[in-house]
Design an enzyme around this catalytic site. Structure first.
Site, short mmCIF file in Angstrom:
data_model
loop_
_atom_site.label_atom_id
_atom_site.label_comp_id
_atom_site.label_asym_id
_atom_site.label_seq_id
_atom_site.Cartn_x
_atom_site.Cartn_y
_atom_site.Cartn_z
N GLY A 2 0.75 -1.24 0.00
CA GLY A 2 0.00 0.00 0.00
C GLY A 2 0.78 1.29 0.00
O GLY A 2 0.20 2.37 0.11
N TRP A 34 2.32 2.93 -2.39
CA TRP A 34 1.99 3.83 -3.49
C TRP A 34 0.64 4.52 -3.23
O TRP A 34 0.49 5.71 -3.47
CB TRP A 34 1.96 3.08 -4.83
CG TRP A 34 3.33 2.96 -5.45
CD1 TRP A 34 4.53 2.98 -4.79
CD2 TRP A 34 3.63 2.81 -6.83
NE1 TRP A 34 5.56 2.85 -5.69
CE2 TRP A 34 5.04 2.74 -6.94
CE3 TRP A 34 2.86 2.71 -7.98
CZ2 TRP A 34 5.69 2.58 -8.17
CZ3 TRP A 34 3.50 2.55 -9.21
CH2 TRP A 34 4.90 2.49 -9.30
N ASP A 52 -5.71 -5.55 -5.56
CA ASP A 52 -4.66 -6.56 -5.42
C ASP A 52 -5.30 -7.91 -5.13
O ASP A 52 -6.38 -7.99 -4.54
CB ASP A 52 -3.70 -6.21 -4.28
CG ASP A 52 -2.32 -6.84 -4.46
OD1 ASP A 52 -2.24 -8.09 -4.52
OD2 ASP A 52 -1.33 -6.11 -4.56
N ASP A 90 -8.96 -10.29 -8.68
CA ASP A 90 -8.33 -10.20 -10.00
C ASP A 90 -9.07 -9.15 -10.83
O ASP A 90 -10.27 -9.30 -11.10
CB ASP A 90 -8.40 -11.57 -10.68
CG ASP A 90 -7.61 -11.63 -11.97
OD1 ASP A 90 -7.44 -10.59 -12.62
OD2 ASP A 90 -7.18 -12.74 -12.34
N ASP A 93 2.79 -1.24 -9.68
CA ASP A 93 4.07 -1.71 -9.16
C ASP A 93 4.09 -3.24 -9.13
O ASP A 93 4.86 -3.85 -8.40
CB ASP A 93 4.31 -1.13 -7.75
CG ASP A 93 5.76 -1.23 -7.31
OD1 ASP A 93 6.65 -1.18 -8.18
OD2 ASP A 93 6.01 -1.38 -6.09
N LYS A 125 5.84 -0.86 -13.67
CA LYS A 125 7.19 -1.35 -13.41
C LYS A 125 7.50 -2.50 -14.35
O LYS A 125 6.68 -3.39 -14.57
CB LYS A 125 7.32 -1.84 -11.96
CG LYS A 125 8.69 -2.45 -11.66
CD LYS A 125 8.91 -2.60 -10.17
CE LYS A 125 8.09 -3.70 -9.55
NZ LYS A 125 8.40 -3.85 -8.11
#
EC number: 2.1.1.166
Length: 220
Positions: A60, A62, A92, A108, A133, A173
């Protein structure tokens, strides 16, 4: 023995890492917050009133940074309510401890029930910024890892194509190595402006790089 030596070396580096110490001091759950902070300060990604989606958000940090940023520039009405000027949705597969003013959805983001929850929060607004990320579990086998990294980036690209507003942005990322150039080409196919960012908060030994795409070429 070599494994223990590696673990000891990593632990020593982690404990003495200035970004780890800063995260502990400033209340961030992970040092990764400073990677986003540096990119945001360079590219001016986060602004008051935006709808922002954080993919692969756990633990968490970000979302914490985005929340702090949106609380700094909040309107007077939001300030009276103690909230933020904007909307943050964190997604997530893993559970995540609650963060004030952040809507967390566990699941998902390709599944209909998760997307329905997202749309309930967003309403009829398009998303201004998608940040990711996410990183796959790496095996050390270059070909297999490249495919996994590309797959994760593809998921973020597909999500952005379906939910971003035309002048929105996507930050993901990825890792330098086999398959990196293909990921960049996919970004260029989807966005008018593409840039790579390697923030100082990324560890020197890490091959991670963040790709930023802005302004969809073919908005939905």
């Amino acid at each position: 023995m070599a494994k223990n030596k590696f673990n000891t070396s990593w632990l020593h580096d982690h404990i003495n890492d200035p970004y780890v110490k800063m995260a502990q001091r400033e209340g961030y759950r992970a040092r990764a917050a400073y990677k986003l902070k540096e990119i945001d300060e360079q590219d001016k990604l986060i602004r008051p009133g935006q709808v922002i989606v954080d993919l692969g958000a756990a633990p968490g940090s970000w979302s914490q940074y985005v929340r702090n940023k949106l609380s700094q520039g909040k309107h007077r009405d939001a300030q009276r309510e103690g909230g933020i000027d904007g909307t943050i949705i964190a997604l997530d597969l893993l559970p995540m401890e609650p963060i004030a003013d952040v809507h967390f959805i566990q699941g998902d983001f390709r599944e209909d029930n998760v997307l329905a929850q997202l749309e309930e929060v967003v309403g009829d607004r398009d998303v201004d910024l998608v940040i990711s990320d996410m990183a796959p579990n790496l095996s050390g086998v270059a070909v297999a890892d490249a495919a996994r990294i590309e797959h994760v980036c593809d998921l973020a690209l597909e999500f952005a194509q379906n939910h971003l507003k035309p002048d929105g942005a996507l930050l993901v990322k990825c890792f330098h190595g086999s398959g990196y150039s293909q990921i960049v080409e996919k970004f260029k196919h989807q966005f008018k402006t593409v840039a790579a960012r390697k923030p100082k908060a990324s560890r020197d030994k890490s091959s991670e790089t963040f790709i930023l795409g802005r302004h969809l070429k073919r908005p939905r």
